[in-house]
Write a protein that holds these residues in place. Structure first.
Motif, short mmCIF file in Angstrom:
data_model
loop_
_atom_site.label_atom_id
_atom_site.label_comp_id
_atom_site.label_asym_id
_atom_site.label_seq_id
_atom_site.Cartn_x
_atom_site.Cartn_y
_atom_site.Cartn_z
N SER A 175 1.34 -1.17 -0.02
CA SER A 175 0.50 0.04 0.56
C SER A 175 0.73 1.19 -0.11
O SER A 175 0.36 2.48 -0.80
CB SER A 175 -0.83 -0.08 1.24
N SER A 176 1.67 0.94 0.58
CA SER A 176 2.72 2.26 0.22
C SER A 176 4.67 1.61 0.18
O SER A 176 4.58 0.91 1.07
CB SER A 176 3.01 3.02 1.92
N GLN B 133 7.95 3.69 1.76
CA GLN B 133 9.40 4.62 2.77
C GLN B 133 10.23 4.27 2.67
O GLN B 133 10.77 2.50 2.31
CB GLN B 133 8.48 3.88 4.02
N TYR C 118 14.27 4.34 4.54
CA TYR C 118 15.24 5.15 5.21
C TYR C 118 16.49 5.38 4.99
O TYR C 118 16.97 4.89 4.70
CB TYR C 118 14.90 4.72 6.60
N VAL D 286 16.06 6.72 9.45
CA VAL D 286 15.52 7.64 9.41
C VAL D 286 14.42 7.82 8.42
O VAL D 286 15.21 8.00 7.28
CB VAL D 286 16.10 9.36 9.80
N LEU D 287 12.98 8.42 8.53
CA LEU D 287 12.19 8.46 6.95
C LEU D 287 13.30 9.66 6.33
O LEU D 287 13.29 10.99 6.51
CB LEU D 287 11.12 9.06 7.37
N LEU E 27 17.42 2.25 3.44
CA LEU E 27 16.97 1.14 3.31
C LEU E 27 15.24 1.55 2.96
O LEU E 27 14.74 2.27 3.06
CB LEU E 27 15.91 0.84 4.80
N LYS F 198 4.69 -1.50 2.93
CA LYS F 198 3.68 -2.58 4.17
C LYS F 198 2.74 -2.37 3.76
O LYS F 198 2.16 -1.75 2.81
CB LYS F 198 2.98 -0.52 4.99
N LEU G 292 5.66 -2.71 9.41
CA LEU G 292 6.27 -2.69 8.50
C LEU G 292 7.19 -3.43 7.78
O LEU G 292 8.21 -3.83 8.75
CB LEU G 292 6.98 -1.53 8.65
N PHE H 213 11.14 -4.27 5.98
CA PHE H 213 11.94 -3.25 5.36
C PHE H 213 12.74 -4.63 4.20
O PHE H 213 13.08 -5.78 4.77
CB PHE H 213 13.11 -3.71 6.32
#
Lengths: 111, 117
Positions: free
Chosen positions: A30-31, A33, A35, A44-45, A88, A92, A99, A101
């Protein structure tokens, strides 16, 4: 289990060069991210992408989410030594709050 | 604002010993997570919690237990440590969004480096 594979695992380039890091999966997320993690610190995002085909720019960093929401890429233009770190990706699933990785890409930018 | 705080930062255990890692967050986040990070394997989810009093298993839960008695704290326990549990452990927290987009930033602690000999 939804797996995220990152490539390459390690990248060493000279300051000023461009680089691209890939994050691929056989599953739909769905998404996605991205980092960045520096030694001795937690991740850290940098960015979240949620729409298939979405492109986001953060200064010299460009993030893209694949049309099918199974893959993503991070492109750095004119890399600087400050870009050195572990990158990284994390995905999700549509259901649940976990989450997941990827294995990470270690980037070294030499002056 | 401290964010996410992990204690201890370093620990050496003998095989068979037990210990508890503490994670505390001051951001009033509902979600909390425990990950382990090993070379070349990124972060693997051990256990997570979606709210006070609730816990759930992640990818690699065996050998670990967790508790979330208070919203701000998430404890990770090793009942009988094994060398395979040598790793860097990270705690993270995130808030539960009230509306789309449903994906929120995870804030990480600085990690606990655990060595089991």
């Amino acid at each position: 289990t939804q797996l995220l594979e990152q490539s390459p695992q390690f990248l060493s380039i000279q300051e000023g060069e461009n680089l691209t890091v890939y994050c691929n999966s056989s599953s739909v997320f769905s998404s996605l991210q991205w980092y960045r993690q520096e030694p001795g610190e937690g991740p850290v995002l940098l960015v979240t992408v949620v729409t298939g085909g979405e492109v986001k720019k953060l200064k010299r960093l460009t993030f893209q989410f694949g049309d099918a929401r199974k893959d993503s890429s991070l492109h750095i233009t004119a890399a600087q030594p400050g870009d050195t770190g572990l990158y990284l990706c994390a995905g999700k699933a549509a259901a649940g709050n976990k989450l997941t990785f990827g294995g990470g890409t270690r980037v070294l930018v030499k002056p | 604002n401290a964010g996410v705080t992990q204690t201890p930062k370093f620990r050496v255990l003998k095989t068979g010993q037990s210990m508890t890692l503490l994670c505390a967050q001051d951001m009033n986040h509902e979600y909390m997570y425990w990950y382990r990070q090993d070379p070349g394997m990124g972060l693997r989810l051990i256990h997570y919690s979606v709210g006070e009093g609730t816990t759930a298993k992640g990818e690699v839960p065996d050998g670990y237990n967790v508790s979330r008695l208070k919203k701000q704290n998430f404890l990770l326990g090793l009942e009988s440590a094994a060398p395979s549990q040598t790793s860097v452990y990270f705690c993270a927290s995130s808030y539960r969004p009230a509306a789309p987009p449903w994906d929120t930033e995870a804030f990480f602690g600085q990690g606990t480096r655990l060595t089991v000999v």
